[in-house]
Design an enzyme around this catalytic site. Structure first.
Site, PDB file in Angstrom:
ATOM      1  N   HIS A  21       6.880 -36.225  25.782  1.00  0.00           N
ATOM      2  CA  HIS A  21       6.837 -36.203  24.370  1.00  0.00           C
ATOM      3  C   HIS A  21       7.956 -37.350  23.805  1.00  0.00           C
ATOM      4  O   HIS A  21       7.658 -38.548  23.190  1.00  0.00           O
ATOM      5  CB  HIS A  21       7.186 -35.150  23.625  1.00  0.00           C
ATOM      6  CG  HIS A  21       6.153 -33.961  23.701  1.00  0.00           C
ATOM      7  ND1 HIS A  21       6.845 -32.760  24.111  1.00  0.00           N
ATOM      8  CD2 HIS A  21       4.918 -33.998  23.803  1.00  0.00           C
ATOM      9  CE1 HIS A  21       5.627 -32.004  24.289  1.00  0.00           C
ATOM     10  NE2 HIS A  21       4.583 -32.698  23.772  1.00  0.00           N
ATOM     11  N   LYS A  45      -1.721 -19.318  16.184  1.00  0.00           N
ATOM     12  CA  LYS A  45      -1.276 -19.698  17.484  1.00  0.00           C
ATOM     13  C   LYS A  45       0.140 -19.088  17.645  1.00  0.00           C
ATOM     14  O   LYS A  45       1.024 -19.107  17.015  1.00  0.00           O
ATOM     15  CB  LYS A  45      -1.150 -20.975  17.658  1.00  0.00           C
ATOM     16  CG  LYS A  45      -2.536 -21.571  18.458  1.00  0.00           C
ATOM     17  CD  LYS A  45      -2.539 -22.960  18.536  1.00  0.00           C
ATOM     18  CE  LYS A  45      -1.944 -23.477  20.127  1.00  0.00           C
ATOM     19  NZ  LYS A  45      -2.104 -24.721  20.160  1.00  0.00           N
ATOM     20  N   ARG A  96      -2.436 -38.474  28.974  1.00  0.00           N
ATOM     21  CA  ARG A  96      -1.948 -38.211  30.204  1.00  0.00           C
ATOM     22  C   ARG A  96      -3.208 -38.676  31.573  1.00  0.00           C
ATOM     23  O   ARG A  96      -2.923 -39.451  32.282  1.00  0.00           O
ATOM     24  CB  ARG A  96      -1.546 -36.918  30.304  1.00  0.00           C
ATOM     25  CG  ARG A  96      -0.101 -36.684  29.861  1.00  0.00           C
ATOM     26  CD  ARG A  96       0.230 -35.304  29.724  1.00  0.00           C
ATOM     27  NE  ARG A  96      -0.585 -34.860  28.468  1.00  0.00           N
ATOM     28  CZ  ARG A  96      -0.396 -33.596  27.782  1.00  0.00           C
ATOM     29  NH1 ARG A  96       0.897 -32.873  28.364  1.00  0.00           N
ATOM     30  NH2 ARG A  96      -1.115 -33.222  26.688  1.00  0.00           N
ATOM     31  N   SER A 134       3.950 -29.003  27.783  1.00  0.00           N
ATOM     32  CA  SER A 134       4.771 -28.136  27.373  1.00  0.00           C
ATOM     33  C   SER A 134       4.472 -26.736  28.096  1.00  0.00           C
ATOM     34  O   SER A 134       5.294 -25.808  28.447  1.00  0.00           O
ATOM     35  CB  SER A 134       4.810 -27.693  25.706  1.00  0.00           C
ATOM     36  OG  SER A 134       5.198 -28.923  25.127  1.00  0.00           O
TER      37      SER A 134
HETATM   38  P1  ADP Z   1       1.565 -30.573  25.212  1.00  0.00           P
HETATM   39  O1  ADP Z   1       0.256 -30.974  25.721  1.00  0.00           O
HETATM   40  O2  ADP Z   1       2.606 -30.939  25.991  1.00  0.00           O
HETATM   41  O3  ADP Z   1       1.615 -29.227  24.735  1.00  0.00           O
HETATM   42  P2  ADP Z   1       1.703 -31.355  22.264  1.00  0.00           P
HETATM   43  O4  ADP Z   1       0.291 -30.651  21.925  1.00  0.00           O
HETATM   44  O5  ADP Z   1       2.764 -31.160  21.928  1.00  0.00           O
HETATM   45  O6  ADP Z   1       1.817 -31.466  23.918  1.00  0.00           O
HETATM   46  O7  ADP Z   1       1.404 -33.029  22.388  1.00  0.00           O
HETATM   47  C1  ADP Z   1       1.525 -34.032  21.361  1.00  0.00           C
HETATM   48  C2  ADP Z   1       1.259 -35.277  22.016  1.00  0.00           C
HETATM   49  O8  ADP Z   1       1.940 -35.856  23.139  1.00  0.00           O
HETATM   50  C3  ADP Z   1      -0.096 -35.426  22.484  1.00  0.00           C
HETATM   51  O9  ADP Z   1      -0.636 -36.591  22.104  1.00  0.00           O
HETATM   52  C4  ADP Z   1       0.002 -35.251  23.932  1.00  0.00           C
HETATM   53  O10 ADP Z   1      -1.041 -36.108  24.632  1.00  0.00           O
HETATM   54  C5  ADP Z   1       1.264 -36.150  24.230  1.00  0.00           C
HETATM   55  N1  ADP Z   1       1.787 -35.745  25.589  1.00  0.00           N
HETATM   56  C6  ADP Z   1       2.318 -34.567  25.809  1.00  0.00           C
HETATM   57  N2  ADP Z   1       2.990 -34.594  27.018  1.00  0.00           N
HETATM   58  C7  ADP Z   1       2.827 -36.055  27.501  1.00  0.00           C
HETATM   59  C8  ADP Z   1       3.286 -36.643  28.520  1.00  0.00           C
HETATM   60  N3  ADP Z   1       3.598 -36.223  29.427  1.00  0.00           N
HETATM   61  N4  ADP Z   1       3.111 -38.033  28.493  1.00  0.00           N
HETATM   62  C9  ADP Z   1       2.326 -38.735  27.543  1.00  0.00           C
HETATM   63  N5  ADP Z   1       1.971 -38.013  26.398  1.00  0.00           N
HETATM   64  C10 ADP Z   1       2.122 -36.829  26.185  1.00  0.00           C
END
Ligand code: ADP
Length: 167
Positions: A21, A45, A96, A134
């Site tokens: 992130h 959630k 990703r 996460s």
């Molecule tokens: P997670 O999938 O880790 O629970 P979130 O729902 O908080 O993540 O995701 C928020 C944004 O961050 C999304 O656009 C997700 O694709 C991006 N994101 C999460 N982890 C990564 C990563 N390792 N590399 C690139 N983008 C990421």
């Protein structure tokens, strides 16, 4: 805020914030004038960290990394409406793998319908963080594994104390 300043929104649950992130937020911060890291409030959630805790962690890590043009906010209701209220022109998301693509594409198209002024841009993940999420952090920590390569150092103790089983 001047008219030509470009504001981007980086939305996510950040439960908890990972180095993946952080990489997306800091890269977006170099492209846009102002970044709003937006945490949706979703009472249905279950999260490991409260909205306030997740926002505090995001603020702490952005300060520690010296990312100055970032605000952290909560979003109630639709992101498309929130973006309009804040004058944001872009939603920045990290991509990703192919598994992210379908969901992200659906969201981007929905947001475009709801707010035609709002663009969605995807930054490809840093190869090092391609596998990082996460939920993976929660899984590893839940079994007492080492998460120090996955989360910001300044938050490691706080994240471990919530997610790791008592010794
Ligand atoms: P997670 O999938 O880790 O629970 P979130 O729902 O908080 O993540 O995701 C928020 C944004 O961050 C999304 O656009 C997700 O694709 C991006 N994101 C999460 N982890 C990564 C990563 N390792 N590399 C690139 N983008 C990421």
């Amino acid at each position: 805020m001047t008219q030509h300043m470009k504001t981007a929104i980086c939305p996510g649950s950040f439960d908890p914030v990972t180095l993946g992130h952080l990489d997306i937020i800091s890269r977006a911060g170099k492209i846009f004038d102002r970044i709003i890291v937006a945490v949706p409030v979703n009472p249905d959630k279950r999260y490991s960290f409260s909205v306030e805790e997740r926002m505090d962690m995001l603020r702490a890590v952005c300060a520690a990394e010296g990312i100055g043009n970032v605000e952290v906010d909560r979003v109630e209701g639709l992101l498309a409406d929130y973006a309009r209220r804040k004058g944001a022109v872009v939603v920045v998301k990290g991509l990703r793998a192919l598994t992210d693509f379908e969901y992200e594409f659906q969201q981007a198209l929905t947001n475009k319908k709801l707010n035609p002024q709002l663009e969605t841009m995807f930054l490809s993940t840093n190869a090092e963080y391609m596998f990082l999420s996460s939920s993976m952090v929660k899984q590893v920590a839940g079994f007492g594994g080492d998460i120090s390569h996955f989360v910001p150092e300044c938050l490691l103790a706080q994240i471990q104390s919530r997610l790791c089983p008592p010794a």
